[in-house]
Design a protein around this motif. Structure first.
Motif, PDB file in Angstrom:
ATOM      1  N   LEU A   1      28.765  40.443  30.525  1.00 14.98           N
ATOM      2  CA  LEU A   1      27.583  41.178  30.916  1.00 14.98           C
ATOM      3  C   LEU A   1      27.398  42.446  30.086  1.00 14.98           C
ATOM      4  O   LEU A   1      26.349  42.686  29.554  1.00 14.98           O
ATOM      5  CB  LEU A   1      27.672  41.557  32.396  1.00 14.98           C
ATOM      6  CG  LEU A   1      27.443  40.430  33.395  1.00 14.98           C
ATOM      7  CD1 LEU A   1      27.807  40.876  34.794  1.00 14.98           C
ATOM      8  CD2 LEU A   1      26.031  39.942  33.359  1.00 14.98           C
ATOM      9  N   ALA A   2      28.420  43.287  30.027  1.00 14.23           N
ATOM     10  CA  ALA A   2      28.325  44.529  29.262  1.00 14.23           C
ATOM     11  C   ALA A   2      29.449  44.579  28.246  1.00 14.23           C
ATOM     12  O   ALA A   2      30.514  44.035  28.459  1.00 14.23           O
ATOM     13  CB  ALA A   2      28.407  45.725  30.201  1.00 14.23           C
ATOM     14  N   ALA A   3      29.202  45.257  27.136  1.00 14.98           N
ATOM     15  CA  ALA A   3      30.208  45.341  26.082  1.00 14.98           C
ATOM     16  C   ALA A   3      31.347  46.275  26.470  1.00 14.98           C
ATOM     17  O   ALA A   3      32.466  46.101  26.031  1.00 14.98           O
ATOM     18  CB  ALA A   3      29.559  45.814  24.791  1.00 14.98           C
ATOM     19  N   LEU A   4      31.068  47.278  27.304  1.00 10.53           N
ATOM     20  CA  LEU A   4      32.100  48.204  27.727  1.00 10.53           C
ATOM     21  C   LEU A   4      32.994  47.553  28.778  1.00 10.53           C
ATOM     22  O   LEU A   4      32.551  46.733  29.564  1.00 10.53           O
ATOM     23  CB  LEU A   4      31.473  49.474  28.308  1.00 10.53           C
ATOM     24  CG  LEU A   4      30.626  50.287  27.355  1.00 10.53           C
ATOM     25  CD1 LEU A   4      29.941  51.426  28.096  1.00 10.53           C
ATOM     26  CD2 LEU A   4      31.465  50.828  26.213  1.00 10.53           C
ATOM     27  N   THR A   5      34.262  47.959  28.798  1.00 11.88           N
ATOM     28  CA  THR A   5      35.187  47.438  29.794  1.00 11.88           C
ATOM     29  C   THR A   5      35.037  48.209  31.092  1.00 11.88           C
ATOM     30  O   THR A   5      34.974  49.434  31.096  1.00 11.88           O
ATOM     31  CB  THR A   5      36.636  47.552  29.285  1.00 11.88           C
ATOM     32  OG1 THR A   5      36.758  46.751  28.118  1.00 11.88           O
ATOM     33  CG2 THR A   5      37.631  47.089  30.324  1.00 11.88           C
ATOM     34  N   THR A   6      34.999  47.483  32.199  1.00  9.62           N
ATOM     35  CA  THR A   6      34.956  48.084  33.526  1.00  9.62           C
ATOM     36  C   THR A   6      36.167  47.604  34.308  1.00  9.62           C
ATOM     37  O   THR A   6      36.455  46.404  34.339  1.00  9.62           O
ATOM     38  CB  THR A   6      33.663  47.697  34.274  1.00  9.62           C
ATOM     39  OG1 THR A   6      32.536  48.104  33.494  1.00  9.62           O
ATOM     40  CG2 THR A   6      33.601  48.354  35.641  1.00  9.62           C
ATOM     41  N   ASP A   7      36.887  48.547  34.920  1.00  9.11           N
ATOM     42  CA  ASP A   7      37.989  48.234  35.827  1.00  9.11           C
ATOM     43  C   ASP A   7      37.415  48.240  37.234  1.00  9.11           C
ATOM     44  O   ASP A   7      36.832  49.237  37.669  1.00  9.11           O
ATOM     45  CB  ASP A   7      39.098  49.282  35.716  1.00  9.11           C
ATOM     46  CG  ASP A   7      39.716  49.344  34.326  1.00  9.11           C
ATOM     47  OD1 ASP A   7      39.792  48.294  33.656  1.00  9.11           O
ATOM     48  OD2 ASP A   7      40.129  50.440  33.906  1.00  9.11           O
ATOM     49  N   VAL A   8      37.580  47.130  37.956  1.00  8.23           N
ATOM     50  CA  VAL A   8      36.979  46.970  39.275  1.00  8.23           C
ATOM     51  C   VAL A   8      38.060  46.735  40.320  1.00  8.23           C
ATOM     52  O   VAL A   8      38.896  45.835  40.159  1.00  8.23           O
ATOM     53  CB  VAL A   8      35.997  45.773  39.307  1.00  8.23           C
ATOM     54  CG1 VAL A   8      35.327  45.655  40.673  1.00  8.23           C
ATOM     55  CG2 VAL A   8      34.966  45.875  38.192  1.00  8.23           C
ATOM     56  N   VAL A   9      38.047  47.521  41.385  1.00  7.77           N
ATOM     57  CA  VAL A   9      38.878  47.231  42.547  1.00  7.77           C
ATOM     58  C   VAL A   9      38.004  46.451  43.514  1.00  7.77           C
ATOM     59  O   VAL A   9      36.934  46.915  43.906  1.00  7.77           O
ATOM     60  CB  VAL A   9      39.408  48.509  43.230  1.00  7.77           C
ATOM     61  CG1 VAL A   9      40.028  48.183  44.581  1.00  7.77           C
ATOM     62  CG2 VAL A   9      40.431  49.199  42.356  1.00  7.77           C
ATOM     63  N   VAL A  10      38.455  45.253  43.892  1.00 10.73           N
ATOM     64  CA  VAL A  10      37.746  44.449  44.886  1.00 10.73           C
ATOM     65  C   VAL A  10      38.491  44.567  46.201  1.00 10.73           C
ATOM     66  O   VAL A  10      39.664  44.190  46.304  1.00 10.73           O
ATOM     67  CB  VAL A  10      37.642  42.969  44.463  1.00 10.73           C
ATOM     68  CG1 VAL A  10      37.028  42.137  45.590  1.00 10.73           C
ATOM     69  CG2 VAL A  10      36.816  42.829  43.188  1.00 10.73           C
ATOM     70  N   LEU A  11      37.804  45.110  47.203  1.00  9.98           N
ATOM     71  CA  LEU A  11      38.319  45.188  48.563  1.00  9.98           C
ATOM     72  C   LEU A  11      37.721  44.022  49.335  1.00  9.98           C
ATOM     73  O   LEU A  11      36.505  43.987  49.562  1.00  9.98           O
ATOM     74  CB  LEU A  11      37.907  46.510  49.217  1.00  9.98           C
ATOM     75  CG  LEU A  11      38.363  47.792  48.527  1.00  9.98           C
ATOM     76  CD1 LEU A  11      37.701  49.006  49.172  1.00  9.98           C
ATOM     77  CD2 LEU A  11      39.877  47.907  48.579  1.00  9.98           C
ATOM     78  N   PHE A  12      38.560  43.054  49.710  1.00  9.08           N
ATOM     79  CA  PHE A  12      38.071  41.868  50.404  1.00  9.08           C
ATOM     80  C   PHE A  12      38.511  41.946  51.861  1.00  9.08           C
ATOM     81  O   PHE A  12      39.701  41.955  52.158  1.00  9.08           O
ATOM     82  CB  PHE A  12      38.615  40.593  49.743  1.00  9.08           C
ATOM     83  CG  PHE A  12      37.939  39.341  50.208  1.00  9.08           C
ATOM     84  CD1 PHE A  12      36.857  38.839  49.518  1.00  9.08           C
ATOM     85  CD2 PHE A  12      38.370  38.683  51.350  1.00  9.08           C
ATOM     86  CE1 PHE A  12      36.210  37.682  49.947  1.00  9.08           C
ATOM     87  CE2 PHE A  12      37.731  37.534  51.798  1.00  9.08           C
ATOM     88  CZ  PHE A  12      36.648  37.031  51.087  1.00  9.08           C
ATOM     89  N   ASP A  13      37.553  42.011  52.772  1.00  6.41           N
ATOM     90  CA  ASP A  13      37.821  42.164  54.202  1.00  6.41           C
ATOM     91  C   ASP A  13      38.430  40.882  54.770  1.00  6.41           C
ATOM     92  O   ASP A  13      37.850  39.800  54.656  1.00  6.41           O
ATOM     93  CB  ASP A  13      36.514  42.494  54.922  1.00  6.41           C
ATOM     94  CG  ASP A  13      36.718  42.991  56.341  1.00  6.41           C
ATOM     95  OD1 ASP A  13      37.695  42.591  56.984  1.00  6.41           O
ATOM     96  OD2 ASP A  13      35.876  43.781  56.803  1.00  6.41           O
ATOM     97  N   THR A  14      39.614  41.018  55.381  1.00  2.00           N
ATOM     98  CA  THR A  14      40.302  39.866  55.984  1.00  2.00           C
ATOM     99  C   THR A  14      40.483  40.060  57.484  1.00  2.00           C
ATOM    100  O   THR A  14      41.393  39.493  58.089  1.00  2.00           O
ATOM    101  CB  THR A  14      41.666  39.620  55.308  1.00  2.00           C
ATOM    102  OG1 THR A  14      42.448  40.817  55.375  1.00  2.00           O
ATOM    103  CG2 THR A  14      41.495  39.193  53.864  1.00  2.00           C
ATOM    104  N   SER A  15      39.608  40.862  58.105  1.00  4.86           N
ATOM    105  CA  SER A  15      39.686  41.073  59.549  1.00  4.86           C
ATOM    106  C   SER A  15      39.167  39.846  60.293  1.00  4.86           C
ATOM    107  O   SER A  15      38.588  38.935  59.702  1.00  4.86           O
ATOM    108  CB  SER A  15      38.897  42.319  59.947  1.00  4.86           C
ATOM    109  OG  SER A  15      37.524  42.153  59.672  1.00  4.86           O
ATOM    110  N   ALA A  16      39.368  39.838  61.606  1.00  3.41           N
ATOM    111  CA  ALA A  16      39.027  38.676  62.434  1.00  3.41           C
ATOM    112  C   ALA A  16      37.549  38.294  62.362  1.00  3.41           C
ATOM    113  O   ALA A  16      37.207  37.114  62.473  1.00  3.41           O
ATOM    114  CB  ALA A  16      39.421  38.947  63.887  1.00  3.41           C
TER     115      ALA A  16
END
Length: 188
Positions: free
Chosen positions: A1-16
């Motif tokens: 998508l973009a030429a620049l590097t992006t560091d991404v933290v993905v928070l994935f909800d695993t609650s009930a």
């Protein structure tokens, strides 16, 4: 998508609340998001509920073996308990302890409800300020039987992120494309 590097933290909800069709759609969206992100970007995957559980030890390529191992751990997690959103945001911010020249972003996938520990206005303000200082936009995909879209919109608005609400016209493909563009986008 973009030429620049992006560091991404993905928070994935695993609650009930993240079970059944909501979980299936969220997991499919995550997989497609990783496929759309591009190999020049890196991702750190964290499962969030009453605690924040790091599933990839570092930032890794979206299609790497390490990410596949992290996804396998995520698939094995049973949706239980509730979510501590304040802790989730703190862990995401702390993931960027080492500053580099890469862009940074946080992506949260879940309902935004913080039943494990109510987030106080003062604590929320503190986390938003930390995100601003580190130039960390918080992007969210609000999905679940009930969502706190006002809370998630506040996070997005105050940090330069974006919010996508699940709905009948939002397929996992549409969501993944929107989210991938959001995390690599420039915040003005």
């Amino acid at each position: 998508l973009a030429a620049l590097t992006t560091d991404v933290v993905v928070l994935f909800d695993t609650s009930a609340s993240q079970s059944g069709d909501y979980r299936t759609t969220a997991l499919k969206t995550l997989r497609e998001f990783l496929a759309n992100l591009g190999e020049n970007n890196t991702v750190k995957l964290i499962a969030v509920d009453v605690d924040a559980n790091v599933l990839t030890d570092s930032f890794v390529a979206p299609q790497s073996t390490q990410m596949q191992d992290g996804l396998a751990k995520l698939y094995r997690r049973v949706p239980l308990g509730s979510t501590d959103m304040e802790k989730a945001i703190q862990v995401a911010i702390d993931s960027f302890a080492q500053l580099n020249a890469n862009r940074r972003a946080i992506l949260y996938i879940g309902d935004g409800l913080s039943a494990a520990k109510m987030t106080s206005p003062a604590a929320l303000f503190n986390e938003i300020e930390r995100c601003r200082e580190k130039q960390l936009p918080i992007n969210s995909y609000a999905i679940g039987p009930n969502t706190d879209f006002v809370f998630l919109a506040n996070l997005a608005n105050q940090t330069g992120g974006r919010l996508l609400l699940d709905g009948p016209n939002i397929t996992s493909e549409v969501a993944a494309d929107h989210l991938a563009k959001a995390v690599v986008g420039t915040v003005l």
